[in-house]
Design a protein around this motif. Sequence first.
Motif, PDB file in Angstrom:
ATOM      1  N   GLY A  66       0.797  -1.216   0.000  1.00  0.00           N
ATOM      2  CA  GLY A  66       0.000   0.000   0.000  1.00  0.00           C
ATOM      3  C   GLY A  66       0.830   1.266   0.000  1.00  0.00           C
ATOM      4  O   GLY A  66       0.367   2.301   0.459  1.00  0.00           O
ATOM      5  N   GLY A  67       2.049   1.191  -0.529  1.00  0.00           N
ATOM      6  CA  GLY A  67       2.918   2.355  -0.604  1.00  0.00           C
ATOM      7  C   GLY A  67       3.573   2.458  -1.969  1.00  0.00           C
ATOM      8  O   GLY A  67       3.409   1.564  -2.825  1.00  0.00           O
ATOM      9  N   PRO A  68       4.343   3.516  -2.200  1.00  0.00           N
ATOM     10  CA  PRO A  68       4.904   3.753  -3.544  1.00  0.00           C
ATOM     11  C   PRO A  68       5.941   2.727  -3.993  1.00  0.00           C
ATOM     12  O   PRO A  68       6.203   2.611  -5.190  1.00  0.00           O
ATOM     13  N   ARG A  69       6.510   1.958  -3.067  1.00  0.00           N
ATOM     14  CA  ARG A  69       7.553   0.994  -3.456  1.00  0.00           C
ATOM     15  C   ARG A  69       7.010  -0.417  -3.636  1.00  0.00           C
ATOM     16  O   ARG A  69       7.787  -1.365  -3.789  1.00  0.00           O
ATOM     17  N   GLN A  70       5.696  -0.587  -3.612  1.00  0.00           N
ATOM     18  CA  GLN A  70       5.133  -1.940  -3.695  1.00  0.00           C
ATOM     19  C   GLN A  70       5.214  -2.502  -5.117  1.00  0.00           C
ATOM     20  O   GLN A  70       5.206  -1.764  -6.097  1.00  0.00           O
ATOM     21  N   PHE A  71       5.269  -3.814  -5.186  1.00  0.00           N
ATOM     22  CA  PHE A  71       5.151  -4.565  -6.442  1.00  0.00           C
ATOM     23  C   PHE A  71       6.176  -4.139  -7.489  1.00  0.00           C
ATOM     24  O   PHE A  71       5.888  -4.066  -8.679  1.00  0.00           O
ATOM     25  N   LEU A  75      10.210   9.067   2.418  1.00  0.00           N
ATOM     26  CA  LEU A  75      10.204   8.766   3.850  1.00  0.00           C
ATOM     27  C   LEU A  75      10.399  10.047   4.652  1.00  0.00           C
ATOM     28  O   LEU A  75      11.120  10.938   4.198  1.00  0.00           O
ATOM     29  N   PHE A  90      -3.855   7.370   1.999  1.00  0.00           N
ATOM     30  CA  PHE A  90      -2.463   7.162   2.416  1.00  0.00           C
ATOM     31  C   PHE A  90      -1.970   8.388   3.178  1.00  0.00           C
ATOM     32  O   PHE A  90      -1.378   8.271   4.257  1.00  0.00           O
ATOM     33  N   TRP A 140       5.479  10.357  -2.636  1.00  0.00           N
ATOM     34  CA  TRP A 140       5.781  10.227  -1.213  1.00  0.00           C
ATOM     35  C   TRP A 140       7.197   9.690  -1.003  1.00  0.00           C
ATOM     36  O   TRP A 140       7.586   8.707  -1.602  1.00  0.00           O
ATOM     37  N   LEU A 169       1.269   6.971  -5.797  1.00  0.00           N
ATOM     38  CA  LEU A 169       1.828   7.373  -4.500  1.00  0.00           C
ATOM     39  C   LEU A 169       3.297   7.783  -4.618  1.00  0.00           C
ATOM     40  O   LEU A 169       3.957   8.032  -3.606  1.00  0.00           O
ATOM     41  N   SER A 170       3.803   7.854  -5.857  1.00  0.00           N
ATOM     42  CA  SER A 170       5.251   7.962  -6.027  1.00  0.00           C
ATOM     43  C   SER A 170       5.817   9.295  -5.545  1.00  0.00           C
ATOM     44  O   SER A 170       7.029   9.426  -5.392  1.00  0.00           O
ATOM     45  N   TYR A 209       6.853   8.193   5.748  1.00  0.00           N
ATOM     46  CA  TYR A 209       5.455   8.184   5.331  1.00  0.00           C
ATOM     47  C   TYR A 209       4.580   8.719   6.455  1.00  0.00           C
ATOM     48  O   TYR A 209       5.004   8.797   7.608  1.00  0.00           O
ATOM     49  N   GLN A 250      -2.071  -2.798  -9.047  1.00  0.00           N
ATOM     50  CA  GLN A 250      -1.113  -2.613  -7.950  1.00  0.00           C
ATOM     51  C   GLN A 250       0.014  -1.666  -8.373  1.00  0.00           C
ATOM     52  O   GLN A 250       0.497  -0.863  -7.563  1.00  0.00           O
ATOM     53  N   ARG A 251       0.433  -1.754  -9.628  1.00  0.00           N
ATOM     54  CA  ARG A 251       1.534  -0.888 -10.090  1.00  0.00           C
ATOM     55  C   ARG A 251       1.038   0.544 -10.309  1.00  0.00           C
ATOM     56  O   ARG A 251       1.757   1.499 -10.030  1.00  0.00           O
ATOM     57  N   TYR A 291      -1.267   1.870  -8.592  1.00  0.00           N
ATOM     58  CA  TYR A 291      -1.419   2.335  -7.199  1.00  0.00           C
ATOM     59  C   TYR A 291      -0.083   2.874  -6.692  1.00  0.00           C
ATOM     60  O   TYR A 291      -0.007   3.971  -6.108  1.00  0.00           O
ATOM     61  N   ALA A 292       0.983   2.100  -6.918  1.00  0.00           N
ATOM     62  CA  ALA A 292       2.317   2.554  -6.488  1.00  0.00           C
ATOM     63  C   ALA A 292       2.684   3.862  -7.181  1.00  0.00           C
ATOM     64  O   ALA A 292       3.200   4.801  -6.554  1.00  0.00           O
TER      65      ALA A 292
END
Lengths: 288, 120
Positions: A197-202, B113, B73, B111, B108-109, B115, B101-102, B104-105
């Motif tokens: 559920g964050g930007p580095r997933q998958f 650290l 998020f 963001w 959020l890119s 978070y 899923q990609r 989605y990432a």
Amino acid sequence: MATVAAVIASTHHPFYYRASTATGEERPPFADEWVAKIEAFRQTLTRARPDLLVMVGSDHFHQLWLDNMPQFLIGKAPFYDANFYNEEREFGLPRMRLPGHEELSAYLLRGGMDAGFDLAFSNELRIDHSITCPIITLRPAADLPIVPIYTNIFAPPMPQPKRFVQLGGVIRELVESWPSGQRVAIVGTGHLSLELGGPRQFGPHGPDPEFDRTAVEWIASGDLGSALAQVSLDSLWEPGNATHGFMDFMLMMGVAGEGAKADYADSLDLFHTMEAYFTWYPNGVDAP
Amino acid sequence: MSKYLLNKFLYTIDRDPELVERYRDDPRGTVAWWEAERANLILNCHEGERSSWLAFSDAERVALATHDYPSLFGLGAHPFLTLTLFIALFERDHAEPLGFQREYAARLSHWGLPYPDIST
């Protein structure tokens, strides 16, 4: 007294079941290598000839919820139904039912509390993929009684990493002092670096391959000193926002003991996350 | 800020197949109904024994009502809960495996650290 027949730590990847059973165009290109590694890993448990399994995992907001959140919980029930609708939906996981072992559950609860862990307990626990994934990979017959132990690696505030290590040590001591002739395998699953559920997933690899390499070395060599020195509740956010699951690996390092080199170590670099598999035989094992 | 209530919404919708579909089809109506009827139910208590104080902030209500997972998020909703529910909602609309899923990432890119804090 009972014998610790094997100590096993691994990642739990909910996509394994679907990947390993898929055929034709549905079968991902990495499935055959993954299955081969899992089957080799499975042999490390089979060789240990366990009579029952202590299973360490972490509920993923299935039965345990923020209105009443235990840090460490032991199931004490004659049976455990397993897997939830959203795991069936997302991962294709089957519904399962595993037998429990109430006598060992009671022994671990009493002994754990007397050793300084005020453990929560559950007499009706439905377990999720943190425990069923290793059943599927390591003991697909699902024929052995289990004692499930849940940790909170998911909902802050969480216990400190050192408490996971200490609990692992207590579990090991208690199993070894349990007045029984049974052979107990202690199996726990966690994560290396992981983002959900964050930007580095998958991504094409886990979110922090360098953390993964270091962590695998800590586990394989039993280097609890370095792991405890370099890992904190704050630092674990950095390799990936779900990396607190590494504390379950640290618990299993506590079971294996400081400096205990794994008798078996393997890993597989997959998309999204690195898989890793470790087995220790504290009392040796028969030749294969 | 009511991160707990955001999480409670995501959790209780995600575990119910009918509510997943209802939320997909009518997010605004489902959020309004849920806040009025369900937000103050204590999950392990009889329905007569309710809480009396749980309500969304305006930003939370809008984020849920518009399926705006990047905003969730930012508001500190638990990322696992958001991801799991939104996969159930929208993975079916993507032809490529892991396409949603990609995406989605990628959304959020921006963001880095640290978070947003997810402590409740």
